[in-house]
Design a protein around this motif. Structure first.
Motif, PDB file in Angstrom:
ATOM      1  N   GLU A 153      37.998  28.279  54.759  1.00 55.21           N
ATOM      2  CA  GLU A 153      38.636  29.293  53.917  1.00 55.21           C
ATOM      3  C   GLU A 153      37.859  30.605  53.868  1.00 55.21           C
ATOM      4  N   TYR A 262      33.901  33.458  47.587  1.00 57.45           N
ATOM      5  CA  TYR A 262      34.172  32.524  46.491  1.00 57.45           C
ATOM      6  C   TYR A 262      33.200  32.836  45.373  1.00 57.45           C
ATOM      7  N   GLU A 291      41.089  25.030  33.427  1.00 55.06           N
ATOM      8  CA  GLU A 291      41.535  25.995  34.438  1.00 55.06           C
ATOM      9  C   GLU A 291      40.912  27.370  34.233  1.00 55.06           C
ATOM     10  N   TRP A 294      37.952  27.940  36.503  1.00 53.79           N
ATOM     11  CA  TRP A 294      38.054  27.865  37.952  1.00 53.79           C
ATOM     12  C   TRP A 294      37.480  29.123  38.604  1.00 53.79           C
ATOM     13  N   HIS A 296      37.292  31.855  41.959  1.00 53.48           N
ATOM     14  CA  HIS A 296      38.317  32.613  42.678  1.00 53.48           C
ATOM     15  C   HIS A 296      37.905  32.796  44.136  1.00 53.48           C
ATOM     16  N   GLY A 298      38.898  35.190  47.485  1.00 57.28           N
ATOM     17  CA  GLY A 298      39.629  36.392  47.881  1.00 57.28           C
ATOM     18  C   GLY A 298      38.724  37.385  48.559  1.00 57.28           C
ATOM     19  N   PRO A 303      37.016  39.263  41.045  1.00 58.17           N
ATOM     20  CA  PRO A 303      37.933  38.402  40.300  1.00 58.17           C
ATOM     21  C   PRO A 303      38.114  38.856  38.857  1.00 58.17           C
ATOM     22  N   GLY A 308      41.642  38.062  44.137  1.00 58.54           N
ATOM     23  CA  GLY A 308      41.541  36.677  44.588  1.00 58.54           C
ATOM     24  C   GLY A 308      42.472  35.741  43.851  1.00 58.54           C
ATOM     25  N   ARG A 309      42.528  34.522  44.359  1.00 58.71           N
ATOM     26  CA  ARG A 309      43.378  33.490  43.760  1.00 58.71           C
ATOM     27  C   ARG A 309      42.489  32.445  43.102  1.00 58.71           C
ATOM     28  N   PRO A 310      42.933  31.869  41.990  1.00 54.92           N
ATOM     29  CA  PRO A 310      42.164  30.793  41.371  1.00 54.92           C
ATOM     30  C   PRO A 310      42.062  29.592  42.320  1.00 54.92           C
ATOM     31  N   GLU A 311      40.886  29.036  42.424  1.00 57.35           N
ATOM     32  CA  GLU A 311      40.649  27.849  43.243  1.00 57.35           C
ATOM     33  C   GLU A 311      40.381  26.661  42.317  1.00 57.35           C
TER      34      GLU A 311
END
Length: 364
Positions: A153, A262, A291, A294, A296, A298, A303, A308-311
Motif C-alpha cells: 500500500e 501511514y 474507530e 484509526w 490514515h 494517503g 490526516p 488520506g483514508r482511515p485504515e
C-alpha cells in the motif's frame, strides 16, 4: 526444541520469576489465559505480591522465595519465564538452561549482544527453547503496518518514524531509572528495545546507527530522552524516539513511502487493559480500539486536515506470543522471538550508546 515433560492434553507447567510490573501485568495474566499452559509457581519473596497473585490465580499457584528452588524441581516444570530486573536476566537464564528447562526472558535479553549470543549457543547446545518477550510485535498498530507493507500500500518505504513517548516530568526511581550501568536501566534499553526490534523486523538489518541520549529531568540518573537513527542495509531510514519528557506526544508511527504514507496516533490498548485487570477472553473483543483512533493512509495532505483514508486498526494480539510458545514446546513450531533476533537488536542498542557518547554514526 526439547526440554518439556508435559504430555498431549496436559498443560505445560510454567514457573514465573518476578512479580513486579512485567510479571504481574504482562506475563502472569497471559500465561494463565493461554490454552496449553498452566501458571504453576511464582518466585517472589514479597508477601504483598504473593497475596496479590493468590487473589487473582487462587490456590492452584504455589510460591518460591528463590529461583534456586525451581532448579531443584526441574523435572516438575516445563518452562521458566524470567520477568525479574534486567541485570538478573543472563544469570537466571543460564541457570535455567543448565537445569534443562526452556526459557522465556523479558526484554532486554541481556546487556550486550555477546551475552545474548552466548545464551543462544547454550540453548542450542542443550536443545532447549530460548525466547524473548518482545510483545510489541503484537501491538495493533504494528500488525496493521505489517499488513499495509505486505499489501504494498505504501510503495517503497523511505522513512519509518516510531515514537514511544510519555510525559513523566518527575522520575519514579527504582532500578529502571538507576544510573548504575550494572542495572541496565534507562530508556535506551527499556522502550528502545521495543522500537529497535520493531524496526529490524519491518525493514531488516542495520548498516549504521546514530543516536542522541539525554538526561533531562532534575534528579534523573540515566537517559530519559533518546533518539535513534538507523540506516538499514536496504536503504530505509528509521527514526526512533523514546522519551519520558514529551509534553506533546507525536504520532506513534509515521511511515513514508513512494506511493503513500501511514500516520497512526495513540498506543495499543492492551497494556492499559492489563493494568486495569482486564484479561484476554475468547468471548470478548481483545485489543480492539475505537474507530476514532484509526490511522490514515494517503499522500499529499495531513490526516488532521482531511488527507488520506482511515485504515482500520487490526486488533492487538499479545496472547499470540504465549500461544506460539506453547506450540513451539508442544509441537516444535517456530520460536516467536529468537535470541539471535534479540542479539541483533542489542547490536543496535550498543551502537546507539557508543554513538551518543562519541557524537558520530557507528557502522555495523
Amino acid at each position: 526444541m526439547t526440554g518439556t515433560t508435559g504430555t498431549t492434553g496436559t498443560p505445560l507447567r510454567v514457573a514465573l520469576i518476578g512479580y513486579g510490573l512485567a510479571g504481574s501485568v504482562f506475563h502472569a495474566p497471559l500465561i494463565a489465559t493461554t490454552e496449553g499452559l498452566a501458571l504453576d509457581t511464582i518466585v517472589t519473596s514479597n508477601p504483598e505480591r504473593q497475596e496479590q497473585a493468590r487473589a487473582e490465580f487462587g490456590d492452584g499457584v504455589s510460591f518460591a522465595a528463590t529461583p534456586e528452588e525451581l532448579w531443584a524441581r526441574a523435572d516438575e516444570l516445563d518452562l521458566i519465564v524470567i520477568a525479574s530486573p534486567n541485570k538478573t536476566h543472563v544469570p537466571l537464564a543460564t541457570a535455567a538452561l543448565k537445569a534443562g528447562l526452556p526459557v522465556v526472558v523479558d526484554k532486554p535479553l541481556a546487556g550486550t549482544a555477546a551475552e545474548a549470543r552466548e545464551l543462544a549457543a547454550l540453548a542450542d547446545e542443550r536443545g532447549l527453547l530460548l525466547s524473548v518477550f518482545q510483545n510489541r510485535r503484537w501491538d495493533n498498530d504494528f500488525l496493521t503496518l505489517r499488513k499495509l507493507l505486505d499489501e504494498g500500500e505504501l510503495g517503497d518505504v523511505w522513512r519509518f518514524e516510531s515514537r514511544f513517548e510519555r510525559w513523566r516530568p518527575r522520575p519514579k526511581g527504582g532500578w529502571r531509572e538507576s544510573g548504575d550501568p550494572a542495572e541496565i536501566g534507562g530508556l535506551l534499553y527499556d522502550l528502545g528495545s521495543h522500537v529497535v526490534d520493531q524496526a529490524l523486523v519491518l525493514f531488516g538489518p542495520a548498516a549504521s546507527v546514530y543516536a542522541e541520549t539525554d538526561v533531562r529531568r532534575p534528579g534523573a540518573q540515566t537517559d530519559d530522552d533518546t533518539f535513534i537513527a538507523i540506516t538499514h542495509t536496504n536503504g530505509v531510514r528509521s527514526h526512533l524516539y523514546v522519551s519520558a519528557t514529551t509534553a506533546q506526544l507525536g504520532p506513534r508511527f509515521r511511515v513514508l513511502g513512494s506511493a503513500a504514507g501511514y500516520v497512526k496516533h495513540g498506543l495499543d490498548p492492551q497494556e492499559a487493559d492489563l493494568r486495569e485487570g482486564k484479561r484476554p477472553d475468547a468471548s470478548a473483543e481483545w485489543g480492539v480500539e475505537p474507530e476514532s483512533l484509526w490511522g490514515h493512509v494517503g499522500s499529499g495532505e495531513s490526516p488532521l486536515t482531511g488527507g488520506g483514508r482511515p485504515e482500520p486498526t487490526l486488533p492487538g494480539a499479545y496472547p499470540a506470543y504465549y500461544a506460539a510458545i506453547a506450540a513451539a514446546l508442544r509441537d516444535g513450531a517456530p520460536n516467536p522471538v529468537t535470541a539471535q533476533e534479540a542479539a541483533a537488536a542489542l547490536d543496535v542498542l550498543e551502537a546507539a550508546r557508543c554513538s551518543a557518547t562519541e557524537g558520530t554514526a557507528v557502522s555495523l
